[in-house]
Design a protein around this motif. Sequence first.
Motif, mmCIF file in Angstrom:
data_model
loop_
_atom_site.group_PDB
_atom_site.id
_atom_site.type_symbol
_atom_site.label_atom_id
_atom_site.label_comp_id
_atom_site.label_asym_id
_atom_site.label_seq_id
_atom_site.Cartn_x
_atom_site.Cartn_y
_atom_site.Cartn_z
ATOM 1 N N ALA A 187 0.900 -1.154 -0.077
ATOM 2 C CA ALA A 187 0.134 -0.013 -0.110
ATOM 3 C C ALA A 187 0.876 1.137 -0.048
ATOM 4 O O ALA A 187 0.613 2.283 -0.761
ATOM 5 N N GLY A 188 1.911 1.182 0.641
ATOM 6 C CA GLY A 188 2.731 2.385 0.790
ATOM 7 C C GLY A 188 3.678 2.546 -0.565
ATOM 8 O O GLY A 188 3.704 3.707 -0.988
ATOM 9 N N ILE A 189 4.197 1.467 -1.041
ATOM 10 C CA ILE A 189 5.026 1.553 -2.212
ATOM 11 C C ILE A 189 4.078 2.149 -3.486
ATOM 12 O O ILE A 189 4.502 2.726 -4.301
ATOM 13 N N ALA A 190 2.824 1.753 -3.200
ATOM 14 C CA ALA A 190 1.913 2.282 -4.440
ATOM 15 C C ALA A 190 1.828 3.695 -4.587
ATOM 16 O O ALA A 190 1.265 4.054 -5.522
ATOM 17 N N GLN A 191 2.269 4.459 -3.598
ATOM 18 C CA GLN A 191 2.081 5.959 -3.723
ATOM 19 C C GLN A 191 3.584 6.417 -4.641
ATOM 20 O O GLN A 191 3.291 7.394 -4.957
ATOM 21 N N ASP A 192 4.378 5.582 -4.755
ATOM 22 C CA ASP A 192 5.720 6.035 -5.282
ATOM 23 C C ASP A 192 6.107 5.351 -6.544
ATOM 24 O O ASP A 192 7.102 5.716 -7.218
ATOM 25 N N ALA A 193 5.375 4.227 -6.912
ATOM 26 C CA ALA A 193 5.633 3.701 -7.947
ATOM 27 C C ALA A 193 4.368 2.713 -8.299
ATOM 28 O O ALA A 193 3.558 2.732 -7.805
ATOM 29 N N THR A 194 4.256 2.334 -9.742
ATOM 30 C CA THR A 194 2.981 1.825 -10.417
ATOM 31 C C THR A 194 2.979 0.392 -10.005
ATOM 32 O O THR A 194 3.919 -0.398 -10.560
ATOM 33 N N PRO A 195 2.057 -0.122 -9.199
ATOM 34 C CA PRO A 195 2.120 -1.682 -8.840
ATOM 35 C C PRO A 195 1.523 -2.388 -10.303
ATOM 36 O O PRO A 195 0.828 -1.771 -11.029
ATOM 37 N N VAL A 196 2.054 -3.657 -10.347
ATOM 38 C CA VAL A 196 2.052 -4.736 -11.432
ATOM 39 C C VAL A 196 1.532 -5.708 -10.789
ATOM 40 O O VAL A 196 2.183 -6.419 -9.913
ATOM 41 N N SER A 197 0.426 -6.254 -11.104
ATOM 42 C CA SER A 197 -0.167 -7.674 -10.746
ATOM 43 C C SER A 197 0.685 -8.796 -11.630
ATOM 44 O O SER A 197 0.455 -9.524 -12.693
ATOM 45 N N LEU A 198 1.820 -8.982 -10.873
ATOM 46 C CA LEU A 198 2.880 -10.180 -11.516
ATOM 47 C C LEU A 198 3.753 -10.744 -10.308
ATOM 48 O O LEU A 198 3.711 -10.439 -9.382
ATOM 49 N N ASP A 199 3.900 -12.111 -10.548
ATOM 50 C CA ASP A 199 4.344 -12.879 -9.527
ATOM 51 C C ASP A 199 5.828 -12.853 -9.940
ATOM 52 O O ASP A 199 6.441 -13.196 -10.957
ATOM 53 N N PRO A 200 6.672 -12.391 -8.799
ATOM 54 C CA PRO A 200 7.888 -11.839 -9.285
ATOM 55 C C PRO A 200 8.831 -13.295 -8.902
ATOM 56 O O PRO A 200 10.110 -13.223 -9.454
ATOM 57 N N LEU A 201 8.229 -14.566 -8.934
ATOM 58 C CA LEU A 201 8.996 -15.772 -8.772
ATOM 59 C C LEU A 201 8.853 -16.345 -10.225
ATOM 60 O O LEU A 201 9.425 -17.345 -10.631
ATOM 61 N N ASP A 202 8.034 -15.733 -11.185
ATOM 62 C CA ASP A 202 7.829 -16.299 -12.447
ATOM 63 C C ASP A 202 8.438 -15.664 -13.468
ATOM 64 O O ASP A 202 8.178 -14.586 -14.075
#
Length: 425
Positions: free
Chosen positions: A35-50
Amino acid sequence: MKILVLGSGAREHAIILALRAERAEHELFVAPGNAGIAQDATPVSLDPLDGAAVTAFANEHAINLVVIGPEAPLVAGVADALREHGIPVFGPGRAAAQLEGSKSFAKRIMDAAGVPTGRAVRASTTAEVEAAFDDLGAPHVVKADGLAAGKGVIVTSDRAEALAHAEQYLPAGPVLIEEFLSGPEVSLFFLSDGDTVRALSPAQDFKRALDGDEGPNTGGMGAYSPLPWLAERFGSEQAFVAEVTRDVALPVIRRLDAEGTPFIGLLYAGLILTPAGVRVIEFNARFGDPETQVVLPRLVTPLSELLFAAASGTLEEQAEPEFSDDVAITVVLASEGYPESPQTGRPIEGLADAAAVEGVHLAHAATSSPDAPGGSPVASGGRVLSVVARASDFRTARERAYEAIGRISLDGSHHRTDIAARVSE
């Protein structure tokens, strides 16, 4: 640049805040973020392990640099997938990431490179553990061989407790029983392009949950940087960094390169200053948490330039990173029950008031958006926030950090009250 940061913790928020603070205006993405990072970067719905999914996103959006924050995607080989498609990535491949993923691998590399470290015995059974205890003596140091989110290590004089810890991890594979080393601990980060290294400023973190270094091991309850007391023993911070670069970082990087597994990314050296000299406790293959939260705010050199140079093999063209004379302290706010059984889903109040304290900013570690519009963020994990304070001296920085954390309300939460106390006297 267009930069994608993988991860969801305060470390990743600290990286993004450092990139955001640069004069150049980057387009920043984060997967999955919080929630906090979303104020400073665009969230991406992505599995970081993939790795395939991350690569596809990077290609589709013309990402110039991928920064891998946590250890799990590194050990999963996400960096390899990106490099195979020519995408610059800051983070080692699967083979080199075993420096963190396997304590046994790290010990072998240190031995081959002649890096100073403690004795260690690899044990696969309870009987072998007991024999190692007899050989190395107390206090007992037991480490899970694989990833354990910073909680796979125990140091205790209680043999029964040490044995129980070993038996908790033995079903998953061998454990390491290590020689106990005594002295102050230091975290030192090195950027590497597989050949050249550049050191950042040292930090010290606090692993135990409670004041006075009591309680269970955690992922880290606070940190501070720089370490003024290094000058007493080494003459200066620069002299200390030069010694560790020569005796630890470069031999390890060169050994990995010689084995065909070049290390491209962040080499985290966990060090202990023993009466006999500097010894390596462990390596990590990524930025440390919470040390990143105090090292990067002091960095004057643009972080993006350093990360891109490491990812593209041009680090030798970069001068040594410059740091502000300011000091930085971070205090971690943790959920009730952390680290054993953290309670989640509780609202967090007072964040704006905390961030309004002079010299303070917040790095979100485990926060989720409120269920209703206009509501408060909620805690979604054990370590919830890093409250970071900067000042010209430690006394002022501590006052600011604790004033800010006192303005935050999270039912049942706890934090240490002695972070950086000794350097503030």
